[in-house]
Design a protein around this motif. Sequence first.
Motif, PDB file in Angstrom:
ATOM      1  N   CYS A 138       0.868  -1.182   0.000  1.00 27.83           N
ATOM      2  CA  CYS A 138       0.000   0.000   0.000  1.00 27.83           C
ATOM      3  C   CYS A 138       0.908   1.236   0.000  1.00 27.83           C
ATOM      4  O   CYS A 138       2.096   1.153   0.345  1.00 27.83           O
ATOM      5  CB  CYS A 138      -0.874  -0.026   1.250  1.00 27.83           C
ATOM      6  SG  CYS A 138      -1.903   1.455   1.456  1.00 27.83           S
TER       7      CYS A 138
ATOM      8  N   CYS B 136       1.056   3.414   2.090  1.00 31.39           N
ATOM      9  CA  CYS B 136       1.482   3.701   3.468  1.00 31.39           C
ATOM     10  C   CYS B 136       2.699   2.890   3.870  1.00 31.39           C
ATOM     11  O   CYS B 136       3.274   3.108   4.944  1.00 31.39           O
ATOM     12  CB  CYS B 136       0.337   3.462   4.441  1.00 31.39           C
ATOM     13  SG  CYS B 136      -0.091   1.717   4.635  1.00 31.39           S
TER      14      CYS B 136
ATOM     15  N   CYS C 105      -2.706  -3.511   5.947  1.00 34.98           N
ATOM     16  CA  CYS C 105      -2.982  -2.081   6.111  1.00 34.98           C
ATOM     17  C   CYS C 105      -4.321  -1.921   6.853  1.00 34.98           C
ATOM     18  O   CYS C 105      -5.351  -2.448   6.418  1.00 34.98           O
ATOM     19  CB  CYS C 105      -3.046  -1.411   4.734  1.00 34.98           C
ATOM     20  SG  CYS C 105      -3.733   0.255   4.785  1.00 34.98           S
TER      21      CYS C 105
ATOM     22  N   TRP D  47      -7.213  -0.409   4.579  1.00 39.29           N
ATOM     23  CA  TRP D  47      -7.858  -1.298   3.605  1.00 39.29           C
ATOM     24  C   TRP D  47      -8.546  -2.483   4.291  1.00 39.29           C
ATOM     25  O   TRP D  47      -9.564  -2.986   3.801  1.00 39.29           O
ATOM     26  CB  TRP D  47      -6.855  -1.772   2.556  1.00 39.29           C
ATOM     27  CG  TRP D  47      -6.523  -0.675   1.597  1.00 39.29           C
ATOM     28  CD1 TRP D  47      -5.349  -0.010   1.465  1.00 39.29           C
ATOM     29  CD2 TRP D  47      -7.433  -0.062   0.642  1.00 39.29           C
ATOM     30  NE1 TRP D  47      -5.445   0.970   0.504  1.00 39.29           N
ATOM     31  CE2 TRP D  47      -6.708   0.960  -0.020  1.00 39.29           C
ATOM     32  CE3 TRP D  47      -8.765  -0.273   0.298  1.00 39.29           C
ATOM     33  CZ2 TRP D  47      -7.281   1.757  -1.008  1.00 39.29           C
ATOM     34  CZ3 TRP D  47      -9.339   0.512  -0.683  1.00 39.29           C
ATOM     35  CH2 TRP D  47      -8.601   1.514  -1.329  1.00 39.29           C
TER      36      TRP D  47
ATOM     37  N   HIS E  15      -2.907   5.942   1.260  1.00 35.99           N
ATOM     38  CA  HIS E  15      -3.177   4.509   1.093  1.00 35.99           C
ATOM     39  C   HIS E  15      -3.452   4.223  -0.381  1.00 35.99           C
ATOM     40  O   HIS E  15      -4.460   3.611  -0.742  1.00 35.99           O
ATOM     41  CB  HIS E  15      -4.352   4.089   1.977  1.00 35.99           C
ATOM     42  CG  HIS E  15      -4.083   4.282   3.440  1.00 35.99           C
ATOM     43  ND1 HIS E  15      -3.227   3.479   4.147  1.00 35.99           N
ATOM     44  CD2 HIS E  15      -4.526   5.226   4.295  1.00 35.99           C
ATOM     45  CE1 HIS E  15      -3.163   3.897   5.402  1.00 35.99           C
ATOM     46  NE2 HIS E  15      -3.937   4.961   5.521  1.00 35.99           N
TER      47      HIS E  15
HETATM   48 ZN   LIG Z   1      -2.234   1.638   3.670  1.00 37.93          ZN
END
Ligand SMILES: [Zn+2]
Length: 320
Positions: A53, A55, A62, A65, A262
């Motif tokens: 992701c 992030c 994550c 998500w 994200h």
């Molecule tokens: Zn993420």
Amino acid sequence: MAANMRVPVLFIAGLGRSGSTLISRTVGAVHGFCSVGELFLLWEHGVRRNEMCGCGVRFLDCDFWRSVGKEAFGGWDNVDIDEVLELHNSIVRTRYVPLLILPQAVPSFQCKLKRYTEIMSSVYQAIRTVSGCDIVVDSSKTPAAAYMIRHVPDIDLRIVHLVRSSYGVCYSHTKIVRNPNYGNGFMRRQTPTRTAIEWMCLNLTLDALGFLGEPRMLLRYEDFIARPRTNLQRMITFAGEPMGTEELPFHGENHVQLPRSHSIAGNPMRNRTGLEPLAVDNAWRTELPQRTKRIITALTGMGLARYKYPPFDRNTACAR
Ligand SMILES: [Zn+2]
């Protein structure tokens, strides 16, 4: 933010290497906007391959998500990923754009489209709920995704048609760009001739969205870089959000402050945070041979004129 209201979606469409990642992340840095990257790759790159992701952690690890999957489907485990990918691959393809314009021409296609877009509607609703943002920013870019998303129920779609000079896009596609998310570790490269043909066809296809009555805003990448505040405000207003008193995410006139995102798939800059310079890569002027520039002019001249780009041998006032 009322439950079950239509989800405003700002969709950024355009050819790869046109600056869509930077622009979608800049909009996503504004209060009330949630940028999720190239959402049409959610199923293959996120759920199936569990790629990174934006992030910095794997998709299925994550928190954002994971919450979206739980909100939409009670968890990604409850999604029949083989079915969704089969639907996706038989709908979101350039060759199916004519059917996406007139799906009732083939009832079996229309049934698949209904099923797929209902699933996507749940995803958009869940993103809004989990993020707490009013507007979802989707930079899926491709005409097939743009024509598909028109059919997603319960969303309020606004399309930003992003254009960058064909010379800059063609040169960018010749450069070696590392991307750990791609199979060989590098982004795809291709010849200027092929890119020029794609540039022309893709932009004409996106222009046609206007004839279908979709709210559409044309944005030249070079204009965004030259006047980022003005053009970000244009996008915010176009998305239906009244301009408040919030600070825009710029640092001076030449940098944008990017928070963690994200983002699904796409350009490697989706992982970067902090100050990001705003500058157009004009290396094509010196790096592309004159003969190549002439070929690009011949193949994309109609589009260059339409989007008010002067041919390469004249001065450009829009870029810096
Ligand atoms: Zn993420």
